[in-house]
Scaffold this motif. Structure first.
Motif, PDB file in Angstrom:
ATOM      1  N   ALA A 115       0.819  -1.205   0.000  1.00  0.00           N
ATOM      2  CA  ALA A 115       0.000   0.000   0.000  1.00  0.00           C
ATOM      3  C   ALA A 115       0.855   1.260   0.000  1.00  0.00           C
ATOM      4  O   ALA A 115       0.538   2.238  -0.690  1.00  0.00           O
ATOM      5  CB  ALA A 115      -0.946  -0.001   1.192  1.00  0.00           C
ATOM      6  N   SER A 116       1.938   1.259   0.765  1.00  0.00           N
ATOM      7  CA  SER A 116       2.791   2.450   0.812  1.00  0.00           C
ATOM      8  C   SER A 116       3.522   2.664  -0.508  1.00  0.00           C
ATOM      9  O   SER A 116       3.738   3.802  -0.929  1.00  0.00           O
ATOM     10  CB  SER A 116       3.777   2.354   1.976  1.00  0.00           C
ATOM     11  OG  SER A 116       4.604   1.224   1.853  1.00  0.00           O
TER      12      SER A 116
ATOM     13  N   ARG B 165       0.904   4.153  -2.773  1.00  0.00           N
ATOM     14  CA  ARG B 165       0.639   5.542  -2.397  1.00  0.00           C
ATOM     15  C   ARG B 165       1.692   6.488  -2.954  1.00  0.00           C
ATOM     16  O   ARG B 165       1.362   7.516  -3.564  1.00  0.00           O
ATOM     17  CB  ARG B 165       0.578   5.667  -0.874  1.00  0.00           C
ATOM     18  CG  ARG B 165       0.298   7.087  -0.383  1.00  0.00           C
ATOM     19  CD  ARG B 165       0.521   7.201   1.122  1.00  0.00           C
ATOM     20  NE  ARG B 165       1.915   7.026   1.469  1.00  0.00           N
ATOM     21  CZ  ARG B 165       2.354   6.247   2.453  1.00  0.00           C
ATOM     22  NH1 ARG B 165       1.503   5.550   3.183  1.00  0.00           N
ATOM     23  NH2 ARG B 165       3.642   6.150   2.704  1.00  0.00           N
ATOM     24  N   GLU B 166       2.957   6.154  -2.750  1.00  0.00           N
ATOM     25  CA  GLU B 166       4.024   7.050  -3.188  1.00  0.00           C
ATOM     26  C   GLU B 166       4.050   7.191  -4.705  1.00  0.00           C
ATOM     27  O   GLU B 166       4.204   8.306  -5.230  1.00  0.00           O
ATOM     28  CB  GLU B 166       5.383   6.532  -2.690  1.00  0.00           C
ATOM     29  CG  GLU B 166       5.535   6.493  -1.181  1.00  0.00           C
ATOM     30  CD  GLU B 166       5.424   7.856  -0.533  1.00  0.00           C
ATOM     31  OE1 GLU B 166       5.642   8.873  -1.218  1.00  0.00           O
ATOM     32  OE2 GLU B 166       5.111   7.914   0.668  1.00  0.00           O
TER      33      GLU B 166
ATOM     34  N   GLU C 120       0.908   9.141  -5.994  1.00  0.00           N
ATOM     35  CA  GLU C 120       1.038  10.566  -5.692  1.00  0.00           C
ATOM     36  C   GLU C 120       2.028  11.243  -6.645  1.00  0.00           C
ATOM     37  O   GLU C 120       1.813  12.381  -7.069  1.00  0.00           O
ATOM     38  CB  GLU C 120       1.464  10.761  -4.239  1.00  0.00           C
ATOM     39  CG  GLU C 120       0.337  10.470  -3.243  1.00  0.00           C
ATOM     40  CD  GLU C 120       0.719  10.754  -1.806  1.00  0.00           C
ATOM     41  OE1 GLU C 120       1.918  11.033  -1.555  1.00  0.00           O
ATOM     42  OE2 GLU C 120      -0.167  10.717  -0.926  1.00  0.00           O
TER      43      GLU C 120
ATOM     44  N   ILE D 160      -6.203   2.691  -0.040  1.00  0.00           N
ATOM     45  CA  ILE D 160      -5.343   3.819  -0.412  1.00  0.00           C
ATOM     46  C   ILE D 160      -5.813   4.449  -1.715  1.00  0.00           C
ATOM     47  O   ILE D 160      -5.923   5.686  -1.829  1.00  0.00           O
ATOM     48  CB  ILE D 160      -3.874   3.347  -0.538  1.00  0.00           C
ATOM     49  CG1 ILE D 160      -3.247   3.141   0.836  1.00  0.00           C
ATOM     50  CG2 ILE D 160      -3.048   4.337  -1.361  1.00  0.00           C
ATOM     51  CD1 ILE D 160      -3.002   4.418   1.614  1.00  0.00           C
TER      52      ILE D 160
ATOM     53  N   GLN E  94      -9.050   6.376  -1.216  1.00  0.00           N
ATOM     54  CA  GLN E  94      -8.825   7.644  -0.530  1.00  0.00           C
ATOM     55  C   GLN E  94      -8.245   8.689  -1.480  1.00  0.00           C
ATOM     56  O   GLN E  94      -8.663   9.854  -1.462  1.00  0.00           O
ATOM     57  CB  GLN E  94      -7.888   7.428   0.660  1.00  0.00           C
ATOM     58  CG  GLN E  94      -8.511   6.651   1.805  1.00  0.00           C
ATOM     59  CD  GLN E  94      -7.558   6.466   2.970  1.00  0.00           C
ATOM     60  OE1 GLN E  94      -6.352   6.708   2.849  1.00  0.00           O
ATOM     61  NE2 GLN E  94      -8.075   6.017   4.095  1.00  0.00           N
ATOM     62  N   ILE E  95      -7.282   8.275  -2.292  1.00  0.00           N
ATOM     63  CA  ILE E  95      -6.692   9.209  -3.260  1.00  0.00           C
ATOM     64  C   ILE E  95      -7.746   9.657  -4.266  1.00  0.00           C
ATOM     65  O   ILE E  95      -7.823  10.835  -4.628  1.00  0.00           O
ATOM     66  CB  ILE E  95      -5.492   8.555  -3.963  1.00  0.00           C
ATOM     67  CG1 ILE E  95      -4.341   8.348  -2.960  1.00  0.00           C
ATOM     68  CG2 ILE E  95      -5.014   9.394  -5.139  1.00  0.00           C
ATOM     69  CD1 ILE E  95      -3.166   7.564  -3.501  1.00  0.00           C
TER      70      ILE E  95
ATOM     71  N   ARG F 241      -5.010  15.373   0.200  1.00  0.00           N
ATOM     72  CA  ARG F 241      -4.552  14.156   0.878  1.00  0.00           C
ATOM     73  C   ARG F 241      -5.430  13.881   2.100  1.00  0.00           C
ATOM     74  O   ARG F 241      -5.713  14.777   2.895  1.00  0.00           O
ATOM     75  CB  ARG F 241      -3.094  14.297   1.326  1.00  0.00           C
ATOM     76  CG  ARG F 241      -2.585  13.088   2.082  1.00  0.00           C
ATOM     77  CD  ARG F 241      -1.163  13.281   2.588  1.00  0.00           C
ATOM     78  NE  ARG F 241      -0.186  13.062   1.542  1.00  0.00           N
ATOM     79  CZ  ARG F 241       0.560  14.013   0.988  1.00  0.00           C
ATOM     80  NH1 ARG F 241       0.420  15.275   1.384  1.00  0.00           N
ATOM     81  NH2 ARG F 241       1.426  13.728   0.050  1.00  0.00           N
TER      82      ARG F 241
ATOM     83  N   THR G 188       0.329  12.039   6.938  1.00  0.00           N
ATOM     84  CA  THR G 188      -1.069  11.886   7.335  1.00  0.00           C
ATOM     85  C   THR G 188      -1.383  12.648   8.614  1.00  0.00           C
ATOM     86  O   THR G 188      -2.546  12.805   8.959  1.00  0.00           O
ATOM     87  CB  THR G 188      -1.414  10.401   7.552  1.00  0.00           C
ATOM     88  OG1 THR G 188      -0.495   9.841   8.497  1.00  0.00           O
ATOM     89  CG2 THR G 188      -1.332   9.641   6.240  1.00  0.00           C
TER      90      THR G 188
END
Length: 550
Positions: free
Chosen positions: A26-27, A30-31, A34, A175, A178-179, A261, A308
């Protein structure tokens, strides 16, 4: 195309919170997503291969030239800030220049990219320190494709400490959702093991996107507002689930975002919960998405590696503005009378397949009394008021509409008053005596197993059943629970006949309440029947002769 990625000065590096935290699929997603958003992408494709510990993110953003690609994965290199002053002017999602470098140290990193307007694309492979180990020209459309392979291969303990694959994929889905809420104008396509998993299509606003995520919610179940605040220049975007139409078993859909965010903000989340208090059924929670667009100098993003948790200036002022905005969303206006959406209950009743409308925002100030748009027509079963308006008709349940009116009046004017003759209660438990004292009633022993109550809530003073009401209040709950009980006890009972003037007065009072959709227990107060739905049900569009077989 000139290089835009540069190494940060040492003094800026020292001011930045520790580098991006890459601790899961997930991280990684996310990166990379983004970064795609910062590159101006309008379409992002995420591909996952959990068994190979591989993630690929492709976008149609601005792309990178060879000079930028050669620096992209080295430590503290970024195109988004250049000096310490820029830390207070952050408008991008990334800024530390650490994401790609962290990925290069934890996995095999490969990037394909071609800048918009560039004549050729490049494939670059990076080593463990982010240094370039292979470069070649490739045919690729403008944009960027980043592949992360063998994630945590050199850190077996980290792999073993992660949740199972199902949980990790669920985290990835969360994730991306949410984005997408924060950036609804983008199309997100997600693949898992070479099969399409889910797609979130671009929409004009988050309110139109939420039904793609919460499929049981219909567009008409939501109300969306956008409030511009001139000083300081900022915007409040709010989407709420109307409390008579949708709510949750868990407090998992109160989401707060700032400048693109999703963040954790206990203060703002509690403000939302408080605004919905006594509008939902017991043990149910609201659906709410709040997105604040604020001047960057009001925020410190440099508090937590995942960005966050933030510092937000003047948090109390923001809480007040958010409460006012949510209260505005609850008001009844002429527009949302006309476009009122019949809920699933009405759809099942009429069996009409009709597009759902949406509540429209009434621009009236929160302090301005709502106009009276409903006209009382009749009473059904001494229980329901038939109310007419230009867009159709409503059935209003008289007891709970009156209960809402009284509850808000009690909250605003709660008063404990003395009674000339004490009210005698029998055989109270110690907990009941303590409860009455807790809500500030004057109670004292009056003999064996007898208690005298010398003060009561003002609304109960003249009621013949005041003793029974006090017994109800003694059974537990806080002051607000007591206020609800008093309102319920005092409201007009179903089965009570009402004259047209009495019905009209109740409708007028109810329309002016702050939360007219539900009673304090969370029950819906009205049923909406639109003129268009009635027209379809009775087939009024038929040609008369044709309907008779002529």
């Amino acid at each position: 195309m000139a290089s835009t990625i540069q190494s940060l000065p040492t003094e800026v590096v020292y001011l930045i919170t520790a580098g991006e935290v890459i601790d899961s699929f997930a991280s990684v997603v996310r990166e990379l997503v983004e970064n795609s958003l910062d590159a101006g992408a309008t379409r992002i494709v995420v591909s996952l291969w959990s068994q190979q510990w591989r993630v690929r993110v492709a976008d149609n953003g601005c792309g990178m030239n060879l000079d930028d690609l050669q620096q992209a994965a080295t430590a503290h290199t970024t195109s988004k800030i250049h000096s310490s002053d820029d830390l207070w002017k952050i408008k991008s999602l990334g800024f530390r220049g650490e994401a790609l470098h962290s990925l290069a140290t934890l996995a095999d990193l490969e990037i394909f990219s071609r800048p918009v307007g560039g004549n050729e694309g490049w494939r670059v492979v990076y080593g463990n320190d982010g240094e370039v180990i292979k470069t070649e020209v490739v045919a690729i459309a403008s944009g960027t494709v980043v592949t992360v392979d063998n994630l945590f291969a050199n850190y077996p303990a980290r792999r073993q400490g992660l949740p199972n694959t199902t949980q990790q994929m669920k985290a990835v889905q969360t994730i991306i959702q949410q984005i997408a809420l924060c950036h609804p104008h983008i199309t997100y396509q997600v693949w898992q093991n070479d099969r399409e998993w889910f797609t979130i299509c671009q929409t004009a606003s988050p309110g139109k996107l939420i039904p793609q995520i919460l499929t049981q919610i219909k567009p008409g179940d939501l109300k969306e507002l956008k409030i511009e605040i001139p000083n300081p220049q900022s915007t409040i975007n709010l989407v709420i689930g109307l409390p008579d139409r949708c709510h949750r078993h868990k407090p998992d859909w109160v989401k707060v975002a700032i400048n693109g965010r999703i963040i954790k903000s206990p203060e703002l989340e509690q403000t939302i919960f408080a605004a919905f208090h006594k509008t939902l059924p017991r043990d149910r929670y609201p659906v709410c998405f709040l997105h604040l667009t604020i001047s960057p100098d009001q925020i410190n993003w440099n508090r937590h590696p995942a960005k966050t948790e933030i510092y937000l200036n003047e948090i109390n002022a923001w809480q007040e503005k958010i409460s006012e905005t949510i209260n505005q969303a609850f008001y009844i206006s002429e527009a949302n009378l006309k476009d009122s959406v019949h809920t699933t209950r009405v759809s099942n009743l009429l069996k009409v397949a009709e597009k759902k409308g949406s509540y429209n925002f009434s621009s009236k100030n929160a302090d301005t009394k709502t106009q009276n748009y409903l006209k009382a027509v009749a009473q059904v079963s001494n229980m329901y008021i038939v109310a007419e308006h230009p867009g159709g008709m409503w059935l209003v349940e008289q007891h709970i509409a009156h209960e809402r009116v009284l509850y808000e009046k009690i909250c605003d004017e709660w008063e404990i008053v003395p009674v000339e003759t004490p009210i005698i209660l029998y055989q109270l438990l110690p907990s009941q005596v303590a409860q009455l004292q807790r809500i500030n009633l004057d109670i004292e022993t009056f003999g064996e197993k007898l208690w005298a109550v010398r003060t009561v809530p003002a609304m109960l003073k003249t009621r013949e059943d005041c003793a029974e009401a006090l017994l109800e209040l003694s059974l537990g709950g806080d002051l607000q629970t007591a206020q609800v009980a008093v309102a319920c006890r005092s409201a007009i009972r179903n089965g009570t006949p009402m004259t047209l003037p009495e019905m009209q007065q109740l409708l007028d009072d109810w329309q002016r309440t702050r939360n007219p959709q539900t009673c304090p227990h969370g029950r819906p107060i009205y049923l909406s029947l639109e003129e268009s739905a009635l027209s379809r049900f009775f087939r009024r569009h038929w040609v008369v002769g044709k309907s008779h077989g002529i």
